[in-house]
Scaffold this motif. Structure first.
Motif, PDB file in Angstrom:
ATOM      1  N   SER A 111       0.887  -1.078   0.020  1.00  0.00           N
ATOM      2  CA  SER A 111      -0.017  -0.008   0.031  1.00  0.00           C
ATOM      3  C   SER A 111       0.877   1.365   0.019  1.00  0.00           C
ATOM      4  CB  SER A 111      -0.876  -0.035   1.157  1.00  0.00           C
ATOM      5  OG  SER A 111      -1.852  -1.236   1.182  1.00  0.00           O
ATOM      6  N   LYS A 112       0.285   2.209  -0.610  1.00  0.00           N
ATOM      7  CA  LYS A 112       1.098   3.573  -0.733  1.00  0.00           C
ATOM      8  C   LYS A 112       0.038   4.841  -0.176  1.00  0.00           C
ATOM      9  CE  LYS A 112       4.519   6.474  -1.228  1.00  0.00           C
ATOM     10  NZ  LYS A 112       5.723   6.300  -0.330  1.00  0.00           N
ATOM     11  N   ALA A 113       0.570   5.648   0.854  1.00  0.00           N
ATOM     12  CA  ALA A 113      -0.497   6.740   0.958  1.00  0.00           C
ATOM     13  C   ALA A 113       0.373   7.900   0.768  1.00  0.00           C
ATOM     14  CB  ALA A 113      -1.174   6.412   2.346  1.00  0.00           C
ATOM     15  N   TYR A 114      -0.261   9.039   0.534  1.00  0.00           N
ATOM     16  CA  TYR A 114       0.575  10.282   0.282  1.00  0.00           C
ATOM     17  C   TYR A 114      -0.366  11.460   1.348  1.00  0.00           C
ATOM     18  CZ  TYR A 114       2.829   8.891  -3.755  1.00  0.00           C
ATOM     19  OH  TYR A 114       3.572   8.010  -4.622  1.00  0.00           O
ATOM     20  N   LYS A 115       0.380  12.097   2.041  1.00  0.00           N
ATOM     21  CA  LYS A 115      -0.196  12.978   2.876  1.00  0.00           C
ATOM     22  C   LYS A 115      -0.520  14.447   2.230  1.00  0.00           C
ATOM     23  CE  LYS A 115       1.337  11.043   7.654  1.00  0.00           C
ATOM     24  NZ  LYS A 115       2.463  11.659   8.653  1.00  0.00           N
ATOM     25  N   GLY A 116      -1.434  14.846   2.340  1.00  0.00           N
ATOM     26  CA  GLY A 116      -2.052  16.182   1.770  1.00  0.00           C
ATOM     27  C   GLY A 116      -2.585  17.187   2.652  1.00  0.00           C
ATOM     28  N   GLY A 117      -3.067  18.126   2.115  1.00  0.00           N
ATOM     29  CA  GLY A 117      -3.711  19.193   3.094  1.00  0.00           C
ATOM     30  C   GLY A 117      -4.870  18.492   3.622  1.00  0.00           C
ATOM     31  N   ASP A 118      -5.576  17.753   3.159  1.00  0.00           N
ATOM     32  CA  ASP A 118      -7.124  17.364   3.522  1.00  0.00           C
ATOM     33  C   ASP A 118      -6.785  15.874   4.145  1.00  0.00           C
ATOM     34  OD1 ASP A 118      -8.160  19.491   2.483  1.00  0.00           O
ATOM     35  OD2 ASP A 118      -8.268  18.744   0.499  1.00  0.00           O
ATOM     36  N   GLY A 119      -5.553  15.616   4.431  1.00  0.00           N
ATOM     37  CA  GLY A 119      -5.250  14.221   4.968  1.00  0.00           C
ATOM     38  C   GLY A 119      -4.636  13.372   4.087  1.00  0.00           C
ATOM     39  N   SER A 120      -4.935  12.013   4.253  1.00  0.00           N
ATOM     40  CA  SER A 120      -4.010  11.289   3.851  1.00  0.00           C
ATOM     41  C   SER A 120      -4.657  10.653   2.423  1.00  0.00           C
ATOM     42  CB  SER A 120      -3.639   9.911   4.310  1.00  0.00           C
ATOM     43  OG  SER A 120      -2.889   8.757   3.834  1.00  0.00           O
ATOM     44  N   VAL A 121      -4.044  10.461   1.175  1.00  0.00           N
ATOM     45  CA  VAL A 121      -4.549  10.038   0.080  1.00  0.00           C
ATOM     46  C   VAL A 121      -3.935   8.497  -0.327  1.00  0.00           C
ATOM     47  CG1 VAL A 121      -5.052  10.391  -2.643  1.00  0.00           C
ATOM     48  CG2 VAL A 121      -5.062  12.225  -0.762  1.00  0.00           C
ATOM     49  N   GLU A 122      -4.911   7.492  -0.580  1.00  0.00           N
ATOM     50  CA  GLU A 122      -4.402   6.263  -0.752  1.00  0.00           C
ATOM     51  C   GLU A 122      -4.291   6.030  -2.109  1.00  0.00           C
ATOM     52  OE1 GLU A 122      -5.452   2.556   2.118  1.00  0.00           O
ATOM     53  OE2 GLU A 122      -7.273   3.626   1.701  1.00  0.00           O
ATOM     54  N   SER A 152       1.393   4.371 -12.025  1.00  0.00           N
ATOM     55  CA  SER A 152       3.032   5.173 -12.169  1.00  0.00           C
ATOM     56  C   SER A 152       3.635   4.783 -10.797  1.00  0.00           C
ATOM     57  CB  SER A 152       2.967   6.600 -12.671  1.00  0.00           C
ATOM     58  OG  SER A 152       2.425   6.814 -14.101  1.00  0.00           O
ATOM     59  N   THR A 153       2.667   5.101  -9.669  1.00  0.00           N
ATOM     60  CA  THR A 153       2.997   4.912  -8.319  1.00  0.00           C
ATOM     61  C   THR A 153       3.641   3.385  -8.219  1.00  0.00           C
ATOM     62  OG1 THR A 153       1.767   6.835  -7.453  1.00  0.00           O
ATOM     63  CG2 THR A 153       2.510   4.861  -6.040  1.00  0.00           C
ATOM     64  N   LEU A 154       2.821   2.698  -8.755  1.00  0.00           N
ATOM     65  CA  LEU A 154       3.256   1.355  -8.497  1.00  0.00           C
ATOM     66  C   LEU A 154       4.573   1.011  -9.458  1.00  0.00           C
ATOM     67  CD1 LEU A 154       2.883  -1.717  -7.761  1.00  0.00           C
ATOM     68  CD2 LEU A 154       1.279  -2.141  -9.638  1.00  0.00           C
ATOM     69  N   LEU A 155       4.750   1.456 -10.386  1.00  0.00           N
ATOM     70  CA  LEU A 155       6.026   1.292 -11.323  1.00  0.00           C
ATOM     71  C   LEU A 155       7.162   1.839 -10.523  1.00  0.00           C
ATOM     72  CD1 LEU A 155       6.533   0.594 -14.151  1.00  0.00           C
ATOM     73  CD2 LEU A 155       7.276   2.878 -14.837  1.00  0.00           C
ATOM     74  N   SER A 156       6.891   3.059  -9.750  1.00  0.00           N
ATOM     75  CA  SER A 156       8.229   3.612  -9.150  1.00  0.00           C
ATOM     76  C   SER A 156       8.370   2.790  -7.750  1.00  0.00           C
ATOM     77  CB  SER A 156       7.949   5.160  -8.898  1.00  0.00           C
ATOM     78  OG  SER A 156       6.586   5.172  -7.766  1.00  0.00           O
ATOM     79  N   ILE A 157       7.538   2.166  -7.397  1.00  0.00           N
ATOM     80  CA  ILE A 157       7.794   1.439  -6.134  1.00  0.00           C
ATOM     81  C   ILE A 157       8.545  -0.004  -6.468  1.00  0.00           C
ATOM     82  CG2 ILE A 157       6.617   0.025  -4.357  1.00  0.00           C
ATOM     83  CD1 ILE A 157       4.591   2.072  -4.171  1.00  0.00           C
ATOM     84  N   LEU A 158       8.105  -0.546  -7.635  1.00  0.00           N
ATOM     85  CA  LEU A 158       8.684  -1.748  -8.164  1.00  0.00           C
ATOM     86  C   LEU A 158      10.173  -1.376  -8.678  1.00  0.00           C
ATOM     87  CD1 LEU A 158       5.810  -3.086 -10.748  1.00  0.00           C
ATOM     88  CD2 LEU A 158       6.627  -3.925  -8.310  1.00  0.00           C
ATOM     89  N   GLY A 159      10.570  -0.261  -9.140  1.00  0.00           N
ATOM     90  CA  GLY A 159      11.806   0.225  -9.401  1.00  0.00           C
ATOM     91  C   GLY A 159      12.579   0.563  -8.360  1.00  0.00           C
ATOM     92  N   GLY A 160      12.259   0.511  -7.177  1.00  0.00           N
ATOM     93  CA  GLY A 160      13.061   1.010  -6.022  1.00  0.00           C
ATOM     94  C   GLY A 160      13.318   2.488  -5.864  1.00  0.00           C
ATOM     95  N   LEU A 161      12.276   3.213  -6.536  1.00  0.00           N
ATOM     96  CA  LEU A 161      12.504   4.559  -6.262  1.00  0.00           C
ATOM     97  C   LEU A 161      11.769   5.295  -5.205  1.00  0.00           C
ATOM     98  CD1 LEU A 161      12.646   5.341 -10.092  1.00  0.00           C
ATOM     99  CD2 LEU A 161      14.487   5.607  -8.473  1.00  0.00           C
ATOM    100  N   ASN A 162      10.621   4.332  -4.809  1.00  0.00           N
ATOM    101  CA  ASN A 162       9.413   5.120  -3.845  1.00  0.00           C
ATOM    102  C   ASN A 162       9.017   4.043  -2.955  1.00  0.00           C
ATOM    103  OD1 ASN A 162       7.214   6.494  -2.981  1.00  0.00           O
ATOM    104  ND2 ASN A 162       6.180   6.356  -5.120  1.00  0.00           N
ATOM    105  N   PRO A 163       9.644   4.092  -1.687  1.00  0.00           N
ATOM    106  CA  PRO A 163       9.178   3.192  -0.814  1.00  0.00           C
ATOM    107  C   PRO A 163       7.708   3.167  -0.372  1.00  0.00           C
ATOM    108  CG  PRO A 163      10.430   4.972   0.243  1.00  0.00           C
ATOM    109  CD  PRO A 163      10.309   5.248  -1.187  1.00  0.00           C
ATOM    110  N   PRO A 164       7.029   1.882  -0.312  1.00  0.00           N
ATOM    111  CA  PRO A 164       5.827   1.834   0.061  1.00  0.00           C
ATOM    112  C   PRO A 164       5.432   2.228   1.600  1.00  0.00           C
ATOM    113  CG  PRO A 164       6.559  -0.335   0.123  1.00  0.00           C
ATOM    114  CD  PRO A 164       7.701   0.610  -0.337  1.00  0.00           C
ATOM    115  N   THR A 165       4.346   2.506   1.903  1.00  0.00           N
ATOM    116  CA  THR A 165       3.888   2.677   3.163  1.00  0.00           C
ATOM    117  C   THR A 165       3.831   1.658   3.969  1.00  0.00           C
ATOM    118  OG1 THR A 165       2.522   4.748   2.416  1.00  0.00           O
ATOM    119  CG2 THR A 165       2.017   3.918   4.597  1.00  0.00           C
ATOM    120  N   SER A 166       3.419   0.285   3.150  1.00  0.00           N
ATOM    121  CA  SER A 166       3.347  -0.759   4.204  1.00  0.00           C
ATOM    122  C   SER A 166       3.391  -1.753   2.905  1.00  0.00           C
ATOM    123  CB  SER A 166       2.112  -1.040   4.950  1.00  0.00           C
ATOM    124  OG  SER A 166       0.813  -0.962   4.021  1.00  0.00           O
ATOM    125  N   GLY A 167       3.610  -3.140   3.390  1.00  0.00           N
ATOM    126  CA  GLY A 167       3.973  -4.193   2.324  1.00  0.00           C
ATOM    127  C   GLY A 167       5.413  -4.574   2.001  1.00  0.00           C
TER     128      GLY A 167
END
Length: 227
Positions: free
Chosen positions: A10-21, A47-62
């Protein structure tokens, strides 16, 4: 044993209105030698999944395992070495250095290796020949067509002989003929043994891949059937 294994990611991003999954509990296995398409509408999480698969973007969990290596358990320096050893990236905007020749752009990933300069140059020349640009090694990016620049980007991605190529919308800015030429090149590289994972929104691109998965709202789903 799959080459790539995604476990409850899973991957979540924090924004002004809270967290976006962006991704929700994704499970996926990709075998060595596949040419996989990640399909989905804009904002779906592909694209988020691709960046995680490529080792560029750590997931929030998993977990992400590549070649049985727990990728995000690696220390930062080792993770950088891992990316250099295992993966190559092809981006829609090419990201070529404008003042370097095609040959020099392709040599960039080799700069941090211990290979002699002559060997680096020969490796870059070999892959430029492989992608059909053997006679344009000294051209600057602005002296090449869009399709040729894309081929330089592919040559740069494969020069270090990675196991996996990650491509993010590589045909998005190309005309239909150039896009077909690019996909044909990908298909050839895949037949030579490269595992390729390509993000695309174009349904026609599915004619070139060995398998496709569909992402909507951060969740993997079945490929929609044409009516």
């Amino acid at each position: 044993m799959p080459l790539i294994k995604v476990c409850a990611l899973s991957k979540a991003y924090k924004g002004g209105d809270g967290s976006v999954e962006a991704l929700k509990n994704v499970n996926l296995e990709i075998n060595e030698g596949e040419f996989l398409a990640l399909m989905g509408p804009s904002g779906s999480g592909k694209s988020t999944l691709l960046s995680i698969l490529g080792g560029l973007n750590p997931p929030t969990s998993g977990k992400l395992f590549i070649d049985d290596i727990d990728v995000y358990a690696l220390e930062p320096e080792r993770l950088a070495d891992f990316r250099h050893e295992y993966v190559g990236f092809v981006f829609q905007q090419y990201q070529l250095i404008p003042y370097l020749t095609a040959l020099e752009n392709v040599m960039l990933p080799l700069a941090i290796t211990s290979r002699p300069g002559r060997e680096q140059q020969e490796m870059a020349q070999t892959v430029l020949h492989k992608v059909g640009l053997g006679n344009k090694t000294q051209r600057l990016p602005n002296q090449l067509s869009g399709g040729e620049q894309n081929r330089v980007a592919i040559a740069r991605a494969i020069v270090n002989r990675p196991s996996i190529i990650f491509a993010d919308e590589p045909t998005g800015s190309l005309d239909s003929k150039t896009a077909k030429d690019l996909l044909s090149l990908f298909q050839t590289l895949n037949q030579d043994g490269l595992t390729i994972i390509m993000v695309t929104h174009n349904q026609e691109n599915l004619d070139w891949v060995t398998r496709a998965v569909y992402i909507r709202d951060g969740i993997l789903a079945s490929i929609p059937q044409e009516s």
